[in-house]
Design a protein around this motif. Structure first.
Motif, PDB file in Angstrom:
ATOM      1  N   ALA A  36     -12.997   9.904   5.930  1.00  0.00           N
ATOM      2  CA  ALA A  36     -13.947  10.256   4.857  1.00  0.00           C
ATOM      3  C   ALA A  36     -13.786   9.381   3.619  1.00  0.00           C
ATOM      4  O   ALA A  36     -13.459   9.852   2.532  1.00  0.00           O
ATOM      5  N   PHE A  37     -14.041   8.093   3.781  1.00  0.00           N
ATOM      6  CA  PHE A  37     -13.822   7.150   2.690  1.00  0.00           C
ATOM      7  C   PHE A  37     -14.559   7.547   1.405  1.00  0.00           C
ATOM      8  O   PHE A  37     -14.045   7.349   0.308  1.00  0.00           O
ATOM      9  N   THR A  38     -15.776   8.078   1.530  1.00  0.00           N
ATOM     10  CA  THR A  38     -16.550   8.401   0.334  1.00  0.00           C
ATOM     11  C   THR A  38     -15.946   9.567  -0.443  1.00  0.00           C
ATOM     12  O   THR A  38     -16.279   9.772  -1.611  1.00  0.00           O
ATOM     13  N   GLN A  39     -15.054  10.333   0.204  1.00  0.00           N
ATOM     14  CA  GLN A  39     -14.392  11.450  -0.472  1.00  0.00           C
ATOM     15  C   GLN A  39     -12.957  11.113  -0.872  1.00  0.00           C
ATOM     16  O   GLN A  39     -12.464  11.598  -1.887  1.00  0.00           O
ATOM     17  N   THR A  40     -12.283  10.311  -0.071  1.00  0.00           N
ATOM     18  CA  THR A  40     -10.866  10.023  -0.314  1.00  0.00           C
ATOM     19  C   THR A  40     -10.654   8.769  -1.154  1.00  0.00           C
ATOM     20  O   THR A  40      -9.523   8.466  -1.536  1.00  0.00           O
ATOM     21  N   LEU A  41     -11.714   8.042  -1.420  1.00  0.00           N
ATOM     22  CA  LEU A  41     -11.680   6.933  -2.373  1.00  0.00           C
ATOM     23  C   LEU A  41     -12.528   7.320  -3.576  1.00  0.00           C
ATOM     24  O   LEU A  41     -13.612   7.896  -3.423  1.00  0.00           O
ATOM     25  N   SER A  42     -12.042   7.017  -4.759  1.00  0.00           N
ATOM     26  CA  SER A  42     -12.809   7.323  -5.969  1.00  0.00           C
ATOM     27  C   SER A  42     -14.109   6.528  -5.966  1.00  0.00           C
ATOM     28  O   SER A  42     -14.213   5.485  -5.287  1.00  0.00           O
ATOM     29  N   ARG A  97      -7.769   9.251  -3.738  1.00  0.00           N
ATOM     30  CA  ARG A  97      -8.082  10.681  -3.684  1.00  0.00           C
ATOM     31  C   ARG A  97      -7.728  11.186  -2.291  1.00  0.00           C
ATOM     32  O   ARG A  97      -8.555  11.740  -1.577  1.00  0.00           O
ATOM     33  N   VAL A  98      -6.488  10.985  -1.925  1.00  0.00           N
ATOM     34  CA  VAL A  98      -6.042  11.199  -0.552  1.00  0.00           C
ATOM     35  C   VAL A  98      -6.299  12.637  -0.099  1.00  0.00           C
ATOM     36  O   VAL A  98      -6.146  13.592  -0.868  1.00  0.00           O
ATOM     37  N   GLY A  99      -6.729  12.766   1.175  1.00  0.00           N
ATOM     38  CA  GLY A  99      -6.941  14.068   1.780  1.00  0.00           C
ATOM     39  C   GLY A  99      -5.818  14.383   2.749  1.00  0.00           C
ATOM     40  O   GLY A  99      -4.656  14.043   2.510  1.00  0.00           O
ATOM     41  N   ASP A 100      -6.163  15.004   3.891  1.00  0.00           N
ATOM     42  CA  ASP A 100      -5.107  15.342   4.847  1.00  0.00           C
ATOM     43  C   ASP A 100      -4.680  14.148   5.689  1.00  0.00           C
ATOM     44  O   ASP A 100      -3.643  14.200   6.346  1.00  0.00           O
ATOM     45  N   TYR A 101      -5.469  13.057   5.664  1.00  0.00           N
ATOM     46  CA  TYR A 101      -5.020  11.839   6.333  1.00  0.00           C
ATOM     47  C   TYR A 101      -4.331  10.943   5.311  1.00  0.00           C
ATOM     48  O   TYR A 101      -4.942  10.479   4.346  1.00  0.00           O
ATOM     49  N   ASP A 102      -3.049  10.713   5.517  1.00  0.00           N
ATOM     50  CA  ASP A 102      -2.233   9.857   4.660  1.00  0.00           C
ATOM     51  C   ASP A 102      -1.307   9.082   5.593  1.00  0.00           C
ATOM     52  O   ASP A 102      -0.360   9.628   6.149  1.00  0.00           O
ATOM     53  N   SER A 159       0.719   9.802  -5.026  1.00  0.00           N
ATOM     54  CA  SER A 159       1.017  11.113  -4.450  1.00  0.00           C
ATOM     55  C   SER A 159       2.343  11.709  -4.908  1.00  0.00           C
ATOM     56  O   SER A 159       2.640  12.864  -4.598  1.00  0.00           O
ATOM     57  N   GLY A 160       3.165  10.944  -5.611  1.00  0.00           N
ATOM     58  CA  GLY A 160       4.386  11.488  -6.157  1.00  0.00           C
ATOM     59  C   GLY A 160       5.530  11.630  -5.187  1.00  0.00           C
ATOM     60  O   GLY A 160       6.345  12.540  -5.305  1.00  0.00           O
ATOM     61  N   TYR A 161       5.633  10.726  -4.218  1.00  0.00           N
ATOM     62  CA  TYR A 161       6.812  10.701  -3.355  1.00  0.00           C
ATOM     63  C   TYR A 161       7.431   9.307  -3.383  1.00  0.00           C
ATOM     64  O   TYR A 161       6.966   8.434  -4.118  1.00  0.00           O
ATOM     65  N   GLU A 162       8.481   9.110  -2.606  1.00  0.00           N
ATOM     66  CA  GLU A 162       9.196   7.833  -2.630  1.00  0.00           C
ATOM     67  C   GLU A 162       9.183   7.178  -1.255  1.00  0.00           C
ATOM     68  O   GLU A 162       9.362   7.848  -0.240  1.00  0.00           O
ATOM     69  N   ILE A 163       8.970   5.869  -1.251  1.00  0.00           N
ATOM     70  CA  ILE A 163       9.046   5.071  -0.024  1.00  0.00           C
ATOM     71  C   ILE A 163       9.773   3.773  -0.358  1.00  0.00           C
ATOM     72  O   ILE A 163       9.449   3.114  -1.355  1.00  0.00           O
ATOM     73  N   ALA A 164      10.766   3.441   0.462  1.00  0.00           N
ATOM     74  CA  ALA A 164      11.509   2.188   0.271  1.00  0.00           C
ATOM     75  C   ALA A 164      11.564   1.443   1.601  1.00  0.00           C
ATOM     76  O   ALA A 164      11.748   2.058   2.655  1.00  0.00           O
ATOM     77  N   LEU A 165      11.399   0.110   1.539  1.00  0.00           N
ATOM     78  CA  LEU A 165      11.425  -0.722   2.743  1.00  0.00           C
ATOM     79  C   LEU A 165      12.634  -1.636   2.727  1.00  0.00           C
ATOM     80  O   LEU A 165      13.102  -2.056   1.671  1.00  0.00           O
ATOM     81  N   GLN A 166      13.121  -1.921   3.924  1.00  0.00           N
ATOM     82  CA  GLN A 166      14.137  -2.952   4.082  1.00  0.00           C
ATOM     83  C   GLN A 166      13.929  -3.639   5.419  1.00  0.00           C
ATOM     84  O   GLN A 166      13.116  -3.192   6.242  1.00  0.00           O
ATOM     85  N   GLU A 185       0.819  -1.211   0.000  1.00  0.00           N
ATOM     86  CA  GLU A 185       0.000   0.000   0.000  1.00  0.00           C
ATOM     87  C   GLU A 185       0.854   1.263   0.000  1.00  0.00           C
ATOM     88  O   GLU A 185       0.468   2.282  -0.565  1.00  0.00           O
ATOM     89  N   GLY A 186       2.036   1.197   0.629  1.00  0.00           N
ATOM     90  CA  GLY A 186       2.939   2.341   0.604  1.00  0.00           C
ATOM     91  C   GLY A 186       3.405   2.645  -0.811  1.00  0.00           C
ATOM     92  O   GLY A 186       3.478   3.808  -1.231  1.00  0.00           O
ATOM     93  N   ALA A 187       3.721   1.595  -1.560  1.00  0.00           N
ATOM     94  CA  ALA A 187       4.134   1.789  -2.947  1.00  0.00           C
ATOM     95  C   ALA A 187       2.998   2.381  -3.775  1.00  0.00           C
ATOM     96  O   ALA A 187       3.213   3.264  -4.619  1.00  0.00           O
ATOM     97  N   ALA A 188       1.772   1.909  -3.521  1.00  0.00           N
ATOM     98  CA  ALA A 188       0.616   2.437  -4.250  1.00  0.00           C
ATOM     99  C   ALA A 188       0.391   3.906  -3.928  1.00  0.00           C
ATOM    100  O   ALA A 188       0.143   4.723  -4.827  1.00  0.00           O
ATOM    101  N   GLN A 189       0.475   4.270  -2.646  1.00  0.00           N
ATOM    102  CA  GLN A 189       0.260   5.661  -2.257  1.00  0.00           C
ATOM    103  C   GLN A 189       1.361   6.567  -2.796  1.00  0.00           C
ATOM    104  O   GLN A 189       1.107   7.696  -3.228  1.00  0.00           O
ATOM    105  N   ALA A 190       2.604   6.077  -2.779  1.00  0.00           N
ATOM    106  CA  ALA A 190       3.721   6.859  -3.306  1.00  0.00           C
ATOM    107  C   ALA A 190       3.522   7.153  -4.788  1.00  0.00           C
ATOM    108  O   ALA A 190       3.788   8.269  -5.257  1.00  0.00           O
ATOM    109  N   ALA A 191       3.058   6.158  -5.542  1.00  0.00           N
ATOM    110  CA  ALA A 191       2.821   6.360  -6.971  1.00  0.00           C
ATOM    111  C   ALA A 191       1.705   7.370  -7.209  1.00  0.00           C
ATOM    112  O   ALA A 191       1.776   8.195  -8.132  1.00  0.00           O
TER     113      ALA A 191
END
Length: 408
Positions: free
Chosen positions: A336-342, A366-371, A39-46, A31-37
């Motif tokens: 606010a799932f009905t607003q932050t999910l398409s 459609r992420v809002g202020d909660y991410d 929202s345009g940021y980078e997340i890497a796990l190890q 899910e982190g990889a999906a959100q990064a794609a």
């Protein structure tokens, strides 16, 4: 100017979940990889550093800042598995005892005044287990009747009554075992054991959980002594009320250093009223009041009306009757799932109730202020991120609980 977070410790307390904690790492990775794609940021796990705990490391590059986060899952899944390891008859005994505790104490009717969704979720295993019992009895009776008729037709009706009874019992037991073996689809046994776990002590923590909570407190105290900018405690579902008591104990004992990292608490999809409304939950009610008045931490409570398993937008302190004049927390906001999910994503998830209960840990298209990933891997502390955020206007703060007594 707000200090940027370059090092963070996240301590995650799961809900009532018997599954190995690796599921949380895989969920975060996917899910982190999906959100990064999105929202345009980078997340890497190890892999984590080991040391007898379960966790992983995250490197986030968000808003031009690189932040390293160590995530640790505080495990109590062994306690959950032990509580679920009951026979079929013992489960039905637990059903009767749990129903009596919630109905006899009046807690059920009070909970219904808050949100019907989680109450329906609580009644579902009761109704479905009773339905399973009636189906099993019906199948057994039918098999026995057919056996008796067949024996009579062949002239062996002297032994027919006993043959029919034995067959009826065997079929009924087999049917109940069939249902239990497929509980990963029905979730009736799982949910029944979840509610029975709290009802067994009428809202008090069982001794084995209290002992584990002391271990959790040591883990958080250790994180607070490290060279990090923020220690973020995340409690999901039942893990939220466990986190409340662990943090309250930690602060009372003076184990939060004045010059240490920022202490933050994020409660997600909480079901606090299911426990706090019970007559024996004096400790939890005291901890709710105490924690809500402490200025050494920031506490943000995130739920969503679309999550039928959580007490959405119910201030856990206020509805439990513990909102005193010094109350500072929590900040109650909606995901606010009905607003932050398409609309397409919402339609796909709307009736997947258990999946929605974990949506707080997942990506929003459609992420809002909660991410969740900005909060856990980004450069701002929880308090700074929501410093200007107003609480949800539709939050519920009425003191609904019948029981308001607290531990001394």
């Amino acid at each position: 100017m707000t200090r940027k977070v370059t090092r963070r410790r996240v301590v995650y307390i799961p809900g009532y979940d018997p599954i190995h904690p690796r599921r949380y790492r895989e969920l975060y990775r996917k899910e982190g990889a999906a959100q990064a794609a999105i929202s345009g940021y980078e997340i890497a796990l190890q892999a984590g550093q080991g040391g007898g705990t379960y966790g992983w490391q995250v490197t986030g590059r968000i808003d031009g800042v690189e932040t390293r986060t160590d995530v640790e899952v505080l495990v109590w899944s062994d306690i959950v598995r032990d509580s679920m390891g009951q026979s079929i008859p013992a489960t039905y005994v637990a059903l009767a005892r749990t129903a009596w505790v919630y109905i006899g104490s009046g807690a059920l009717w009070r909970l219904m005044r808050l949100r019907k969704g989680p109450v329906i979720a609580a009644l579902y295993p009761v109704a479905f287990l009773i339905l399973q019992l009636f189906v099993a009895i019906g199948l057994g009776w039918g098999a026995g009747a057919l056996a008796n008729a067949a024996m009579a037709a062949t002239g062996l009706d002297i032994a027919a009554p006993w043959t029919g009874m034995v067959l009826a019992l065997g079929v009924a037991v087999a049917a109940l075992r069939w249902f239990k073996a497929r509980d990963n689809r029905f979730f009736a046994y799982y949910l029944m054991h979840d509610y029975a776990f709290s009802a067994r002590s009428r809202g008090a923590n069982p001794p084995e959980l209290e002992a584990r909570m002391a271990v959790f407190g040591d883990a958080i105290a250790g994180a607070l002594s490290g060279e990090v900018d923020e220690v973020l405690v995340v409690g999901h579902s039942s893990g939220a009320h466990i986190a409340v008591s662990v943090l309250a104990d930690l602060i009372r004992a003076g184990r939060v250093p004045e010059d240490g990292p920022e202490l933050s608490f994020l409660s997600l999809g909480q079901v606090v009223p299911m426990v706090a409304f019970l007559p024996g939950a004096d400790r939890l009610r005291a901890d709710l009041r105490y924690l809500s008045e402490q200025d050494v931490l920031s506490w943000v409570d995130v739920t969503a009306p679309g999550d039928g398993c959580a007490f959405a937008l119910c201030d856990p302190v206020a509805v439990s009757g513990q909102a005193g004049p010094g109350k500072l927390w929590p900040l109650v906001i909606s995901a606010a799932f009905t607003q932050t999910l398409s609309p397409e994503r919402w339609r796909a998830l709307r009736w997947r109730f258990f999946r929605l209960h974990f949506q707080y840990l997942c990506a929003f298209d459609r992420v809002g202020d909660y991410d969740y990933f900005r909060i856990t891997a980004g450069p701002m502390t929880l308090g700074a991120r929501f410093a200007d955020r107003q609480p949800s206007k539709s939050r519920i703060e009425a003191p609904v609980s019948k029981y308001k007594s607290v531990a001394a």
